[in-house]
Scaffold this active site. Structure first.
Site, PDB file in Angstrom:
ATOM      1  N   HIS A   1       0.878  -1.198   0.000  1.00 57.04           N
ATOM      2  CA  HIS A   1       0.000   0.000   0.000  1.00 57.04           C
ATOM      3  C   HIS A   1       0.902   1.229   0.000  1.00 57.04           C
ATOM      4  CE1 HIS A   1      -3.843   2.122   1.462  1.00 57.04           C
ATOM      5  NE2 HIS A   1      -2.953   3.062   1.193  1.00 57.04           N
TER       6      HIS A   1
ATOM      7  N   HIS B   1       1.592   5.367  -1.688  1.00 60.65           N
ATOM      8  CA  HIS B   1       1.234   6.554  -2.484  1.00 60.65           C
ATOM      9  C   HIS B   1       2.510   7.173  -3.042  1.00 60.65           C
ATOM     10  CE1 HIS B   1      -2.932   6.749  -0.942  1.00 60.65           C
ATOM     11  NE2 HIS B   1      -2.392   6.188   0.119  1.00 60.65           N
TER      12      HIS B   1
ATOM     13  N   LYS C   1      -9.032  -0.491  -5.970  1.00 60.65           N
ATOM     14  CA  LYS C   1      -9.114   0.195  -4.672  1.00 60.65           C
ATOM     15  C   LYS C   1     -10.497   0.784  -4.465  1.00 60.65           C
ATOM     16  CE  LYS C   1      -7.826   2.006  -0.816  1.00 60.65           C
ATOM     17  NZ  LYS C   1      -6.686   2.760  -0.363  1.00 60.65           N
TER      18      LYS C   1
ATOM     19  N   HIS D   1     -10.469   0.830   1.661  1.00 61.79           N
ATOM     20  CA  HIS D   1     -10.301   1.849   2.717  1.00 61.79           C
ATOM     21  C   HIS D   1     -11.532   1.731   3.606  1.00 61.79           C
ATOM     22  CE1 HIS D   1      -8.840   5.793   4.374  1.00 61.79           C
ATOM     23  NE2 HIS D   1     -10.041   5.679   4.907  1.00 61.79           N
TER      24      HIS D   1
ATOM     25  N   HIS E   1      -4.688  -0.811   5.844  1.00 56.38           N
ATOM     26  CA  HIS E   1      -4.279  -0.034   7.032  1.00 56.38           C
ATOM     27  C   HIS E   1      -5.247  -0.158   8.209  1.00 56.38           C
ATOM     28  CE1 HIS E   1      -7.006   2.709   5.039  1.00 56.38           C
ATOM     29  NE2 HIS E   1      -6.113   3.176   4.207  1.00 56.38           N
TER      30      HIS E   1
ATOM     31  N   ASP F   1       1.370   2.589   3.534  1.00 58.87           N
ATOM     32  CA  ASP F   1       0.539   3.782   3.333  1.00 58.87           C
ATOM     33  C   ASP F   1       1.383   5.043   3.432  1.00 58.87           C
ATOM     34  OD1 ASP F   1      -1.729   5.205   2.709  1.00 58.87           O
ATOM     35  OD2 ASP F   1      -2.577   5.130   4.720  1.00 58.87           O
TER      36      ASP F   1
END
Ligand code: DOR
Ligand code: ZN
Length: 347
Positions: free
Chosen positions: A14, A16, A99, A136, A174, A247
């Site tokens: 995970h 970004h 996602k 999420h 997460h 994350d």
């Protein structure tokens, strides 16, 4: 005392990486992972296979030549996602997962799902094709306290989706609560959960006690200490359902240090040193490889990476930058609040 451990090269399930100058600045810090699931919450989001392929190519261009990282792309699920586009992008080898952001749950989630019944055909197609759904897991109902949004999401949204869609492979992204840990444990091998580095280290006091500290604010927000301890127990258990998803979510300081600051902790530069510290504290260094290098790959049906890394404990703390530059902006690196004696090296 163990002062050196060798692991299969870890993966980050995970991550970004953003785009443009931020992509160029942060990508090298994740280059030592073998694979990373790349989040699609760009502006505008990555919603088609063609956009995912183009983004993958921009990531490749931002990686150093010696990088190990192979980006694993995702599509951003919207109310109008076409099931055939998802299965075609998967068959073409462009995407690894999809996602799901509930609309409004977090950064750049405005295009997310507003009505879970509308995405039912996509979820059914994904179950049929074995494409994992990365979730999420927070409700957006303003009546629900922010510290309860994960637990309520499990009851109101996640469990019903899983019951209605047998065979759908789901990653609870997460997780931050003991309820998340317990629900992950209630599933079979169709259910996994990622745990971030920062949620193993901070509880909500880090954000709020003695002054407000925006660099510890992320979503799902860190919870009370009992939850952090549940996450540490899960991560260090060695159980196959729990694996690393950092994350790592960089934002310019100019966007974090605001009356309404962005959510996200930038942990890519020091994640492995922090994890070694945590696992040593829990007397579980022998299970770090399962969490960081083996369990996630197995969930995604991939072999472990063939090469290895070494973590060595030294008397002098590992150096990492307090901030990095991204274009004209500055990004603050996550400060775990203790010195990092574990140094990351190639084996
Ligand atoms: O803290 C977070 N930051 N949580 C998310 O879900 C999104 C992420 C981001 O993109 O900044
Ligand atoms: Zn994220």
């Amino acid at each position: 005392m163990t002062d050196s451990i060798v692991l299969c090269r870890p993966d980050d399930w995970h991550l970004h990486l953003r785009d443009g100058a931020m992509l160029a600045a942060v990508t090298p810090f994740s280059a030592g992972f073998g694979r990373a699931i790349i989040m699609p919450n760009l502006v505008p989001p990555v919603v088609t296979g063609a956009q995912a392929a183009a983004y993958r190519d921009r990531i490749r261009a931002a990686l150093p030549e010696t990088a190990a990282l192979v980006p694993q792309m995702t599509l951003y699920l919207t109310d109008s996602t076409d099931p055939a586009d998802v299965t075609a992008a998967h068959e073409a080898g462009i995407i690894r997962a999809v996602k799901l952001y509930p609309a409004g749950a977090t950064t750049n989630s405005a295009s997310g799902v507003t009505d879970f019944d509308r995405v039912r055909p996509v979820l059914e197609a994904m179950a049929g094709a074995g494409i994992p759904l990365c979730v999420h897991g927070e409700v957006t109902d303003p009546a629900v306290d922010i510290f309860d949004r994960e637990a309520v999401f499990i009851d109101r949204v996640l469990d019903p989706i899983r019951r209605k869609t047998p065979g759908l492979r789901v990653v609870m992204e997460h997780i931050t609560t003991s309820e998340g840990v317990a629900y992950a444990r209630s599933g079979g091998d169709d259910l996994g959960a990622t745990i971030t580095t920062h949620h193993l280290v901070i509880n909500r006091n880090a954000i709020l006690a003695g002054g407000i500290r925006p660099h510890y604010y992320c979503l799902p927000v860190a919870k009370r200490e009992t939850h952090r301890l549940a996450l540490r127990e899960a991560a260090t258990s060695g159980e196959a359902r729990f694996f690393l998803g950092t994350d790592s979510a960089p934002h310019p300081d100019s966007a974090k240090l605001q009356p309404c600051g962005c959510a996200g902790c930038f942990t890519a530069p020091n994640t492995m040193s922090i994890l070694a510290h945590v696992f040593e504290d829990e007397d579980a260094l022998d299970r770090l490889e399962a969490f960081a290098s083996l369990n996630g790959a197995a969930f995604y049906g991939l072999p472990p990476n063939e090469d290895r890394i070494r973590l060595t404990r030294r008397e002098t703390p590992a150096a990492y930058p307090a901030t990095i530059a991204a274009g004209d902006e500055t990004v603050t690196v996550f400060d775990p609040g203790f010195p990092l004696y574990w140094h990351l090296e190639d084996a």
